[in-house]
Every structure is written in C-alpha cells, then in structure tokens.
Design a protein around this motif. Structure first.
Motif, short mmCIF file in Angstrom:
data_model
loop_
_atom_site.label_atom_id
_atom_site.label_comp_id
_atom_site.label_asym_id
_atom_site.label_seq_id
_atom_site.Cartn_x
_atom_site.Cartn_y
_atom_site.Cartn_z
N ALA A 14 -27.70 56.03 37.06
CA ALA A 14 -27.62 56.30 35.63
C ALA A 14 -27.77 54.99 34.87
O ALA A 14 -27.22 53.96 35.26
N LYS A 15 -28.55 55.03 33.78
CA LYS A 15 -28.73 53.85 32.93
C LYS A 15 -29.12 54.31 31.54
O LYS A 15 -29.42 55.48 31.32
N GLU A 16 -29.11 53.38 30.60
CA GLU A 16 -29.58 53.67 29.25
C GLU A 16 -31.11 53.63 29.26
O GLU A 16 -31.71 52.76 29.87
N CYS A 19 -33.97 55.90 24.25
CA CYS A 19 -33.22 56.48 23.13
C CYS A 19 -32.08 57.34 23.68
O CYS A 19 -32.05 57.65 24.88
N SER A 20 -31.16 57.72 22.83
CA SER A 20 -29.99 58.47 23.29
C SER A 20 -30.37 59.85 23.84
O SER A 20 -29.78 60.32 24.82
N GLU A 21 -31.40 60.49 23.27
CA GLU A 21 -31.82 61.79 23.76
C GLU A 21 -32.39 61.69 25.17
O GLU A 21 -32.10 62.52 26.04
N ASN A 27 -29.80 61.32 32.47
CA ASN A 27 -28.52 61.08 33.14
C ASN A 27 -27.64 62.33 33.21
O ASN A 27 -26.47 62.24 33.56
N MET A 28 -28.20 63.50 32.88
CA MET A 28 -27.43 64.74 32.85
C MET A 28 -26.72 64.97 34.19
O MET A 28 -27.34 64.93 35.24
N SER A 29 -25.43 65.18 34.11
CA SER A 29 -24.67 65.42 35.34
C SER A 29 -23.90 66.73 35.32
O SER A 29 -23.45 67.18 36.35
N ALA A 30 -23.74 67.35 34.16
CA ALA A 30 -23.06 68.64 34.07
C ALA A 30 -24.09 69.72 34.41
O ALA A 30 -24.82 70.18 33.56
#
Length: 111
Positions: A14-16, A19-21, A27-30
């Motif tokens: 996971a990283k940035e 953009c936030s979207e 990085n979606m984990s749910a």
C-alpha cells in the motif's frame, strides 16, 4: 490495447498514489465480494507493485486493461517496469512459466 499482467504471488504493497481517489481504489482492503484472482469485485483499479502498472479491472472476467492516465485526476501514470523485470528474470535463468520466479522479484523492491 495492452493488458496488465497479474502475478498471483506478487506481494501487496500500500502506498499513496497520484490522488486520494486513486489511492483509495488501489489500496482498498475492505473486501465485500471476492474475485478469485483480483480480490474485491468492488475494486475497479489494479496496481502492480512489481511492474508499477495500473489497469482497469474488467469484471466479471479476470482481465485488467492497462491505463496510462489516472481516471480520477488525469495525471500521466509512471512508466511500466515490466520489460526491465522480465530482463532481470531471464538473467536469473528463467525460461518458461513453469519455472519458479525468485521471491525477490515478487516485491516492489526488486529493482
């Protein structure tokens, strides 16, 4: 049209992103619903830490269409490292998909 290559034993990282979207999607984990190859069917963007490639997940198939620009902010995404990765893999004696891939090449840190 280029399809992304998905390595089943690639380590997640996971990283940035740009953009936030994009970060939220990549990085979606749910994970509510599952796809056998790609994880969540809620996830629409695939990122390969090994190749540094981004792609649109084409559900319900396991295909990933490679993209060069972020669909959210429009920024140009980094160049793929796929060719360099295969050069390194072949330099280690790898010949076919039946050969094992060295663990150090299944991480974003391989370069």
């Amino acid at each position: 049209m280029t399809f992304s290559l998905v390595l089943t034993e690639e380590r997640l990282y996971a990283k940035e992103h740009c953009c936030s979207e994009m970060s939220e999607q990549v990085n979606m984990s749910a994970l509510d619903a599952k796809s056998p190859l790609l994880g969540s069917t809620d996830k629409r963007i695939y990122w390969s830490p090994v190749f540094n490639e981004y792609g649109l997940i084409c559900q319900p198939s396991a295909e990933v269409l490679q993209i060069q620009h972020c669909p959210f902010c429009g920024v140009r995404l980094p160049e793929s490292r796929r060719d360099q990765w295969f050069e390194r893999l072949e330099s280690k004696g790898w010949k076919t998909w039946g050969d094992p891939i060295p663990n150090e090449l299944l991480s974003h840190e391989w370069k």
